[in-house]
Write a protein that holds these residues in place. Structure first.
Motif, mmCIF file in Angstrom:
data_model
loop_
_atom_site.group_PDB
_atom_site.id
_atom_site.type_symbol
_atom_site.label_atom_id
_atom_site.label_comp_id
_atom_site.label_asym_id
_atom_site.label_seq_id
_atom_site.Cartn_x
_atom_site.Cartn_y
_atom_site.Cartn_z
ATOM 1 N N LYS A 1 37.622 -3.747 29.997
ATOM 2 C CA LYS A 1 36.455 -4.606 30.204
ATOM 3 C C LYS A 1 36.838 -5.686 31.217
ATOM 4 C CE LYS A 1 34.098 -2.790 26.674
ATOM 5 N NZ LYS A 1 32.832 -2.036 26.837
ATOM 6 N N GLY B 1 31.822 -3.109 30.726
ATOM 7 C CA GLY B 1 32.600 -1.917 30.977
ATOM 8 C C GLY B 1 32.631 -1.622 32.461
ATOM 9 N N GLU C 1 38.808 2.001 28.219
ATOM 10 C CA GLU C 1 38.439 0.874 27.358
ATOM 11 C C GLU C 1 38.443 -0.465 28.092
ATOM 12 O OE1 GLU C 1 37.433 1.564 24.273
ATOM 13 O OE2 GLU C 1 37.835 3.668 24.808
#
Length: 516
Positions: free
Chosen positions: A387, A396, A385
């Protein structure tokens, strides 16, 4: 008329431009067979840590550093690095070379031996600097080991690249400006190296003196961060509060030198409280944010070989950038020399790709964001997850990494087409496979093996024993005798330096610190 892109210019280079000049500095702790840090002095048979060109120490007497010469031939580079490891291993009395970046079982802070460099002025300066690091950050942080990659482009590249860019005459400033452009591109994308080559997701429980929110207990012996790639490069590794808001500007040589000198000259209250001396004993070199420029923990540095007694920043200002030093690479615990040949090919490609990119100046705000990106990837880079922010846009990691590697494939294909190989395309493809299959990341492999073997200590000790078998392969008598004589020569050089010192040390130190 639209400006010609840098990549279009790059495609006009000839094959002779791609003979990269490389050197490696690999750090490794000496440990006892039980995995505890060695507390013995640097072995006399390894030569003088002050003057030996290939074998020295870093912060601690126990932290060996192997330094190769400069090589365009990758095989020669690895042959020299392997020889240094095997010679050093042959001189250790039952000790082992620790294979991991995070340290072995550590004693109390005060029992970690600080490196000694003799009685010369420059030798005393080096030891006092390390005492300053102790008082500022503690000794444990300084036992972390890394691998530094020194890299430069050859004269053929610079002649061709200068002509393509309309530059003639003395190329000193052109080279310096291009190297700083490389550095800016590197800093924007160095998170990718942390992700691909980070190999320190866990540490021995003795590394910390108090609980930290960064780490969890895997068991009673091991601390870890579940998604970490490089604890070495995280906030528990080479970091400190005094430098957290320090802005060193890489937009030009002068901005770099001036902002670094500001930090060397700016007093810091916590360090003023320590003081320079306690009685007749030096505690540190100064009370500034940085004692000297090497205290700035950057992931990349512009470098120039300095003369004896000359500060690195002075050498850069006088003669320009000669090469760059990549400092964000963890030691690969599965390799006898800390790095693999395919990794070297990719780092060469990555650095050349950085040269080819556009590299606008970095603002203070962007600099802080780049630091945040690196911290995020270091401590939780394998989190699906995660970023990271680039140009104020959130991305991402997998998609952005894939995009960057596909861009590098274009540079790799161009080099390979000229040199008649597929070396760089294969190296890039190997890293793309890691992006697509995170189980192949070194950090994931290390963590899996730590869990399988019960602790970080068990894993690293087993690797040390396995690699010891490799180191025991004897050198030829000719090469062994060469290394023995090199060690003896280094002691003679140290004695010459000590005999040639003039004036009191206090005067020498004041003059050294005044250099700009």
């Amino acid at each position: 008329m639209a400006a010609i892109s840098r990549f279009t210019l790059f495609k006009q280079l000839r094959a002779s431009a791609f003979e990269f000049q490389r050197g490696i500095e690999r750090e490794t702790l000496r440990v006892r067979p039980n995995g505890q840090l060695s507390q013995t002095a640097h072995p006399e048979s390894l030569g003088s840590a002050l003057t030996h060109s290939s074998i020295t120490t870093d912060y601690s007497e126990s932290l060996l550093e192997f330094i190769t010469g400069v090589h365009t031939d990758k095989n020669a580079l690895f042959a020299e690095l392997d020889e240094l490891h095997r010679f050093a291993a042959s001189q250790l009395d039952g000790e082992r070379l620790w294979p991991s970046s995070m340290p072995a079982v550590l004693p109390q802070q005060e029992d970690i031996p600080i490196a000694q460099y003799g009685d010369s002025h420059i030798g005393r300066l080096k030891t006092i600097y390390r005492h300053g690091l102790w008082h500022r950050y503690g000794r444990k942080m300084q036992t972390i080991a890394g691998l530094h990659y020194n890299w430069s482009l050859n004269d053929s590249f610079w002649r061709q690249w200068a002509l393509l860019n309309g530059k003639t005459g003395d190329l000193t400033d052109f080279k310096t400006n291009e190297y700083f452009g490389l550095i800016r591109s590197f800093r924007r994308h160095s998170w990718l190296l942390l992700y691909l080559f980070g190999a320190s997701p866990a540490a021995d429980e003795s590394f910390t003196d108090a609980p930290t929110p960064t780490l969890s207990a895997l068991n009673q012996q091991t601390l870890y961060a579940p998604y970490a790639t490089s604890l070495r490069m995280s906030d528990i590794g080479y970091s400190n509060k005094a430098q957290a808001d320090l802005f060193v500007c890489f937009n030009s040589l002068e901005s770099y030198a001036s902002t670094l000198m500001d930090a060397i000259q700016q007093p810091y209250p916590a360090y003023e409280a320590i003081g320079v001396k306690k009685g007749d004993q030096y505690q540190q070199l100064s009370t500034s944010i940085l004692q000297i420029e090497n205290e700035y923990y950057s992931d990349i540095r512009p470098k120039r070989v300095a003369y004896s007694g000359e500060k690195p920043i002075h050498a850069l200002r006088k003669r320009g950038v000669e090469y760059i030093e990549v400092r964000c690479l963890d030691v690969n615990p599965y390799s006898p020399v800390g790095i693999d040949a395919s990794d070297v090919d990719f780092i060469d490609l990555f650095l050349l790709w950085c040269v080819v990119q556009d590299h606008p100046e970095i603002s203070v705000a962007e600099c802080l964001q780049l630091m945040t990106n690196n911290q995020q990837v270091a401590i939780k880079g394998r989190d699906p997850e995660l970023k990271i922010v680039v140009n104020e846009q959130s991305h991402g990691l997998t998609s952005l990494g894939t995009q960057l590697l596909e861009s590098m494939q274009l540079v790799a294909a161009q080099i390979d087409s000229l040199t008649g190989t597929d070396t760089y395309q294969q190296a890039c493809a190997a890293q793309l496979e890691k992006i697509q299959n995170p189980d192949q990341l070194p950090s994931q492999q290390v963590l899996a093996d730590v869990k399988a073997q019960g602790s970080f200590l068990n894993f690293s000790s087993a690797q040390a024993e396995q690699l010891q078998v490799h180191y025991q392969a004897p050198l030829s008598s000719e090469r062994f005798d060469f290394r023995v004589e090199e060690s003896k020569r280094s002691w003679r050089r140290q004695q010459d330096i000590e005999n040639s010192d003039q004036g009191p040390f206090d005067q020498f130190l004041a003059e050294y610190l005044r250099q700009e």
